[in-house]
Structure formats: structure tokens, C-alpha cells
Scaffold this motif. Structure first.
Motif, mmCIF file in Angstrom:
data_model
loop_
_atom_site.group_PDB
_atom_site.id
_atom_site.type_symbol
_atom_site.label_atom_id
_atom_site.label_comp_id
_atom_site.label_asym_id
_atom_site.label_seq_id
_atom_site.Cartn_x
_atom_site.Cartn_y
_atom_site.Cartn_z
ATOM 1 N N ASN A 1 -8.550 -4.969 -10.765
ATOM 2 C CA ASN A 1 -8.544 -5.561 -9.432
ATOM 3 C C ASN A 1 -7.154 -6.079 -9.127
ATOM 4 O O ASN A 1 -6.355 -6.303 -10.029
ATOM 5 N N ALA A 2 -6.885 -6.289 -7.858
ATOM 6 C CA ALA A 2 -5.614 -6.876 -7.447
ATOM 7 C C ALA A 2 -5.892 -8.175 -6.702
ATOM 8 O O ALA A 2 -6.868 -8.281 -5.969
ATOM 9 N N ARG A 3 -5.013 -9.132 -6.913
ATOM 10 C CA ARG A 3 -5.137 -10.415 -6.231
ATOM 11 C C ARG A 3 -3.748 -10.803 -5.728
ATOM 12 O O ARG A 3 -2.772 -10.754 -6.469
ATOM 13 N N SER A 4 -3.673 -11.201 -4.476
ATOM 14 C CA SER A 4 -2.405 -11.593 -3.883
ATOM 15 C C SER A 4 -2.111 -13.060 -4.194
ATOM 16 O O SER A 4 -2.995 -13.909 -4.101
ATOM 17 N N LEU A 5 -0.876 -13.336 -4.569
ATOM 18 C CA LEU A 5 -0.456 -14.707 -4.840
ATOM 19 C C LEU A 5 0.050 -15.400 -3.583
ATOM 20 O O LEU A 5 0.233 -16.602 -3.566
ATOM 21 N N GLU A 6 0.304 -14.614 -2.538
ATOM 22 C CA GLU A 6 0.769 -15.161 -1.265
ATOM 23 C C GLU A 6 0.305 -14.233 -0.153
ATOM 24 O O GLU A 6 -0.249 -13.170 -0.411
ATOM 25 N N GLN A 7 0.532 -14.643 1.096
ATOM 26 C CA GLN A 7 0.109 -13.820 2.223
ATOM 27 C C GLN A 7 0.764 -12.442 2.101
ATOM 28 O O GLN A 7 1.964 -12.332 1.866
ATOM 29 N N THR A 8 -0.054 -11.401 2.243
ATOM 30 C CA THR A 8 0.405 -10.043 1.971
ATOM 31 C C THR A 8 -0.093 -9.074 3.027
ATOM 32 O O THR A 8 -1.227 -9.173 3.477
ATOM 33 N N SER A 9 0.761 -8.149 3.406
ATOM 34 C CA SER A 9 0.362 -7.029 4.263
ATOM 35 C C SER A 9 0.376 -5.778 3.398
ATOM 36 O O SER A 9 1.297 -5.587 2.595
ATOM 37 N N THR A 10 -0.636 -4.952 3.548
ATOM 38 C CA THR A 10 -0.718 -3.737 2.736
ATOM 39 C C THR A 10 -0.875 -2.506 3.623
ATOM 40 O O THR A 10 -1.283 -2.603 4.776
ATOM 41 N N LEU A 11 -0.551 -1.384 3.055
ATOM 42 C CA LEU A 11 -0.710 -0.084 3.691
ATOM 43 C C LEU A 11 -1.555 0.755 2.746
ATOM 44 O O LEU A 11 -1.374 0.671 1.531
ATOM 45 N N SER A 12 -2.448 1.556 3.268
ATOM 46 C CA SER A 12 -3.324 2.369 2.418
ATOM 47 C C SER A 12 -3.027 3.851 2.590
ATOM 48 O O SER A 12 -2.767 4.318 3.693
ATOM 49 N N LEU A 13 -3.078 4.573 1.484
ATOM 50 C CA LEU A 13 -3.018 6.028 1.478
ATOM 51 C C LEU A 13 -4.246 6.499 0.717
ATOM 52 O O LEU A 13 -4.426 6.153 -0.445
ATOM 53 N N TYR A 14 -5.086 7.255 1.381
ATOM 54 C CA TYR A 14 -6.332 7.712 0.771
ATOM 55 C C TYR A 14 -6.191 9.128 0.229
ATOM 56 O O TYR A 14 -5.329 9.892 0.665
ATOM 57 N N ARG A 15 -7.023 9.456 -0.752
ATOM 58 C CA ARG A 15 -6.995 10.769 -1.381
ATOM 59 C C ARG A 15 -7.125 11.878 -0.342
ATOM 60 O O ARG A 15 -6.422 12.893 -0.417
ATOM 61 N N ASN A 16 -7.989 11.707 0.647
ATOM 62 C CA ASN A 16 -8.146 12.725 1.692
ATOM 63 C C ASN A 16 -6.853 12.927 2.476
ATOM 64 O O ASN A 16 -6.510 14.053 2.840
ATOM 65 N N ASP A 17 -6.130 11.830 2.748
ATOM 66 C CA ASP A 17 -4.847 11.941 3.451
ATOM 67 C C ASP A 17 -3.855 12.758 2.630
ATOM 68 O O ASP A 17 -3.144 13.617 3.158
#
Length: 95
Positions: free
Chosen positions: A33-49
């Protein structure tokens, strides 16, 4: 990574780094699992993409897969070192 009632920090990522790359390579359940230590913006790339990118731009898709392979290798080596240190610590604690 959670083992029993405690958590092991496998990595602390900085701006521009990524995680979850295994989900692009196989369909197995997540192993961490991932846990952010501070406010974070993420971008996702999916297998289908990524699969669609192979059709549209194979050269770019190949570069992404090479980067993924490099990252997986680096993280596997780091995790192995971490686990070896924990095993050594466990032996010292028990002995």
C-alpha cells in the motif's frame, strides 16, 4: 508493507517518482500500500491505457516498458536488501 501489527517502510518517494508499476505488468493483487506523508497530487496510468499506446506509438510504449523494467529491478534489489537487514536483525534479537 504490513506484517502482523506493524508497517515496514519500503520507500519514501519524492516529486516525480512513481509507484504501483506492477499493476501495469500483471493482474496480480497488490502486494503493498502507499500512504502520503503530506498533501499529494497523483496521476494514474492504467494497463488498458498502456495497451492502447502499444498500438498507437510502439516506440514510446517500449520506452515506458524499459523504464518499468528498470524500476522493478531497482525496487526488487532494494527490497531484498531491506529484508536481509531485517532477517539479520531478527537473528540478533533471538540469539
Amino acid at each position: 508493507m504490513c506484517r502482523g501489527n506493524y508497517t515496514t517502510t519500503l520507500a519514501i518517494l519524492e516529486r516525480g517518482e512513481f509507484f504501483g508499476e506492477m499493476a501495469l505488468l500483471d493482474e496480480a493483487p497488490r502486494s503493498a500500500n502507499a500512504r502520503s506523508l503530506e498533501q499529494t497530487s497523483t496521476l494514474s496510468l492504467y494497463r488498458n491505457d498502456l495497451s492502447q499506446l502499444i498500438q498507437r506509438d510502439p516506440q514510446t510504449a517500449c520506452q515506458i516498458y524499459r523504464a518499468l523494467a528498470h524500476m522493478v529491478g531497482d525496487r526488487l534489489r532494494s527490497t531484498n536488501q531491506l529484508m536481509q537487514m531485517e532477517i539479520s536483525t531478527d537473528k540478533v534479537s533471538v540469539g
